[in-house]
Design a protein around this motif. Structure first.
Motif, mmCIF file in Angstrom:
data_model
loop_
_atom_site.group_PDB
_atom_site.id
_atom_site.type_symbol
_atom_site.label_atom_id
_atom_site.label_comp_id
_atom_site.label_asym_id
_atom_site.label_seq_id
_atom_site.Cartn_x
_atom_site.Cartn_y
_atom_site.Cartn_z
ATOM 1 N N ARG A 31 -0.778 33.321 66.557
ATOM 2 C CA ARG A 31 -0.249 31.971 66.331
ATOM 3 C C ARG A 31 -0.659 31.080 67.487
ATOM 4 O O ARG A 31 -0.526 31.438 68.649
ATOM 5 C CB ARG A 31 1.266 32.022 66.229
ATOM 6 N N ASN A 32 -1.156 29.910 67.138
ATOM 7 C CA ASN A 32 -1.542 28.912 68.131
ATOM 8 C C ASN A 32 -0.973 27.576 67.641
ATOM 9 O O ASN A 32 -1.624 26.864 66.893
ATOM 10 C CB ASN A 32 -3.064 28.861 68.270
ATOM 11 N N GLY A 33 0.267 27.294 68.036
ATOM 12 C CA GLY A 33 0.947 26.098 67.533
ATOM 13 C C GLY A 33 1.217 26.252 66.050
ATOM 14 O O GLY A 33 1.842 27.218 65.615
ATOM 15 N N VAL A 38 -6.682 34.605 61.972
ATOM 16 C CA VAL A 38 -6.786 35.965 61.439
ATOM 17 C C VAL A 38 -8.104 36.538 61.922
ATOM 18 O O VAL A 38 -9.139 35.899 61.807
ATOM 19 C CB VAL A 38 -6.775 35.968 59.890
ATOM 20 N N ARG A 39 -8.073 37.748 62.479
ATOM 21 C CA ARG A 39 -9.315 38.381 62.917
ATOM 22 C C ARG A 39 -9.263 39.874 62.638
ATOM 23 O O ARG A 39 -8.180 40.451 62.561
ATOM 24 C CB ARG A 39 -9.589 38.107 64.387
ATOM 25 N N LYS A 40 -10.439 40.453 62.485
ATOM 26 C CA LYS A 40 -10.511 41.898 62.317
ATOM 27 C C LYS A 40 -10.012 42.555 63.587
ATOM 28 O O LYS A 40 -10.295 42.096 64.690
ATOM 29 C CB LYS A 40 -11.952 42.357 62.067
#
Length: 75
Positions: A31-33, A38-40
């Motif tokens: 979460r960024n603000g 989403v990343r592998k």
């Protein structure tokens, strides 16, 4: 895109293809603000690896692996 009752969303196919995300691929969320990234997940640091590391050294049974296997096999 709509969130299901279970909190699930479908990652669009073009994004899955671009990131190499297929069935069974572990992903992580950051979460960024108000943005979610989403990343592998790096397989080396995946959920299974984290679980193993958390449990490593917690066993308190004074038995060898062969003794434990003998009990589970009924021999």
């Amino acid at each position: 895109m709509r969130v299901t009752q279970k909190g699930q969303v479908t990652i669009p196919k073009d994004l899955r293809d671009a990131l190499g995300i297929g069935a069974g691929t572990d992903v992580e969320f950051e979460r960024n603000g108000d943005t979610i990234v989403v990343r592998k997940t790096n397989v080396e640091n995946g959920r299974g690896r984290q679980l193993v590391e958390r449990l490593r050294g917690r066993g308190d049974v004074a038995m060898t692996t062969d003794e434990i296997m003998g009990l589970t096999r009924g021999s």
